[in-house]
Motif scaffolding. Structure first.
Motif, mmCIF file in Angstrom:
data_model
loop_
_atom_site.group_PDB
_atom_site.id
_atom_site.type_symbol
_atom_site.label_atom_id
_atom_site.label_comp_id
_atom_site.label_asym_id
_atom_site.label_seq_id
_atom_site.Cartn_x
_atom_site.Cartn_y
_atom_site.Cartn_z
ATOM 1 N N LYS A 1 -51.216 -10.087 5.467
ATOM 2 C CA LYS A 1 -53.263 -10.513 5.790
ATOM 3 C C LYS A 1 -54.006 -9.309 6.516
ATOM 4 O O LYS A 1 -55.148 -8.911 6.381
ATOM 5 N N LYS A 2 -53.203 -8.916 7.698
ATOM 6 C CA LYS A 2 -53.446 -8.178 8.483
ATOM 7 C C LYS A 2 -53.039 -6.808 8.496
ATOM 8 O O LYS A 2 -51.440 -6.668 8.815
ATOM 9 N N GLU B 1 -57.084 -10.071 4.474
ATOM 10 C CA GLU B 1 -58.727 -10.247 5.312
ATOM 11 C C GLU B 1 -58.720 -8.952 6.136
ATOM 12 O O GLU B 1 -60.278 -9.142 6.130
ATOM 13 N N LYS B 2 -57.915 -8.180 6.883
ATOM 14 C CA LYS B 2 -58.599 -7.588 8.184
ATOM 15 C C LYS B 2 -57.457 -6.314 7.299
ATOM 16 O O LYS B 2 -56.542 -6.485 8.392
ATOM 17 N N LYS C 1 -64.408 -5.479 5.301
ATOM 18 C CA LYS C 1 -62.698 -5.967 5.997
ATOM 19 C C LYS C 1 -61.882 -5.341 7.016
ATOM 20 O O LYS C 1 -61.288 -5.504 7.816
ATOM 21 N N ILE D 1 -57.406 -2.373 10.147
ATOM 22 C CA ILE D 1 -57.448 -1.813 11.179
ATOM 23 C C ILE D 1 -56.877 -0.571 11.147
ATOM 24 O O ILE D 1 -56.297 -0.734 11.510
ATOM 25 N N HIS E 1 -62.343 -2.244 9.862
ATOM 26 C CA HIS E 1 -62.839 -2.051 11.592
ATOM 27 C C HIS E 1 -62.068 -0.136 11.936
ATOM 28 O O HIS E 1 -61.053 -0.595 12.371
#
Lengths: 288, 288
Positions: free
Chosen positions: B84-85, B107-108, B137, B110, B139
């Protein structure tokens, strides 16, 4: 053919056509000569060690010659139950014969190389590659492999095509369907065949063409890949073919594990792994 | 840093040091700029398509960017049950983020890139690589990844280190044992990690060093290889690492077969095959 830009760098016609290439700093020119067929140069370089070129195109070098020679030899040899008689077409530097003779069952290797002066130069300047060319099991023949192969029927357990690149246009006699048919005929029932078949990134048309022609002749034909820095772009392909031997199903990893000669690249995992193909390569050879 | 020898060819300091390299014919200079950190050039070439260089060293190109980006992303992603991350350190061209977002569970993401101007240039000139950088999604953080990682504990399912080459001497903050320890800490219990780790033929010391450091920190660490023409000598390595996930035993090929996004290189056979290592590479990393 080869322009006089060295030292410091090797450039060649292939590079100019494709507008990219590997450059190597030439520290010393060890040998240069012109034969009836081509220009030979042997250079000393920093990154690749001794480099052997034909018409300016690197054919073999100390850095990574073991990759090419092990992969063209051991993949077919380990797939034959008891290989005794081998034909190598091309292979003038002797690296392929050196690998073939690591298999103790081998009784006779015929190496058919077009250019006798290539063998003379490699015997003199590249002993680490050529030292088995004087082995009494080895019979050297200097003629056109595409004609020589026509003499045989059901003769060889292993046939290895260790040829130079196809030439512009026709591609040369060692890339034709009729040549592959002659190889098929010269092979025993359980015989195995491997040819070098160029690369999939830049000059991919020749890889596809060679694979297609081999597939149309043999019952089994499988492309495999390896890491060969000296052959830009660094990925190289060979095609394994046979009348009935499958390179994965009929492979016995135990035989490789029990092999008592030192190999620097090939092992039982690499045998299987080299037949795994990236999606773009699968697509290339499926669409034919 | 980059000498003004183009057109026609790209040469760089790395090439000069090693006395070999890839040359590419530059047909057009698309963009050149100097940032606080480095020099950026984007060239149009015949054989490699658009080529993005930092201080003259090719970072990515149209011909084969898919190999590097698929291999650094899908190998770890398919080994996590439900990623997810994700944290990407480096990866300014956006290719890695593009591949990561093919996995619907994400989901995300970075992405922590040192140089904002790299992202600006690739957004403008390399849209096929960078188009997902505007995805909500994603960053973007512009700072030193080796400092940014210290903010996290048990946070990411996947960490990908898509860094430039180590520099002479120290090698840079993204190649230290303490950086890898911070990655370990930032990873969840079932988390997976991959870093690009250079190549085994010429600059092999850095590959060995990076692998050694990662192995000393993670419970599982496995080197894998792929064909990347633009990174001379054309063979590239990554190291997969985790707290308990094994890249072969815990791999589910079914998941890859059922994946509905197009991949050009990675597939279930290539996943397994890329972890097979030639004998000389095994020896290199065993002797440490």
């Amino acid at each position: 053919m080869l322009e006089k830009v060295y030292p410091p760098f090797i450039f060649n016609e292939f590079d100019r056509k494709n507008k990219f290439g590997l450059f190597m700093d030439v520290e010393k020119v060890i040998y240069s000569g012109v034969t009836k067929f081509q220009r030979i140069d042997i250079f000393e370089t920093k990154a690749f060690g001794k480099v052997f070129t034909l018409d300016g195109v690197p054919m073999t070098c100390e850095l990574d010659e073991f990759v090419y020679h092990e992969m063209i030899s051991h993949v077919p040899l380990f797939l034959h139950e008891n290989p005794k008689k081998v034909l190598v077409i091309g292979g003038g530097d002797g690296g392929t014969v050196r690998e073939v003779l690591k298999h103790p069952s081998i009784e006779k290797v015929i190496m058919c190389e077009l250019d006798e002066e290539v063998v003379e130069a490699t015997k003199k300047y590249l002993p680490n590659l050529s030292y088995e060319l004087n082995n009494p099991k080895v019979h050297l023949v200097f003629e056109d492999g595409s004609k020589f192969i026509k003499n045989f029927n059901n003769e060889f357990d292993v046939i290895i095509i260790d040829s130079t690149d196809p030439t512009e246009g026709g591609g040369g006699a060692l890339y034709t369907e009729s040549f592959y048919q002659d190889c098929f005929k010269a092979l025993t029932e359980n015989g195995v065949f491997t040819a070098q078949t160029e690369e999939p990134f830049i000059e991919k048309e020749w890889m596809i063409r060679a694979y297609k022609r081999i597939s149309s002749v043999f019952n089994v034909a499988k492309l495999y890949l390896g890491f060969v820095p000296e052959y830009t772009p660094g990925t190289w392909s060979w095609t394994f073919a046979s009348k009935n031997i499958d390179p994965i199903k009929d492979f016995n990893p135990e035989k490789v594990r029990n092999f008592d000669k030192e190999l620097k690249y090939y092992n039982e995992e690499m045998h299987v792994a080299s037949f795994a193909l990236p999606n773009f390569v699968k697509k290339m050879i499926k669409d034919i």
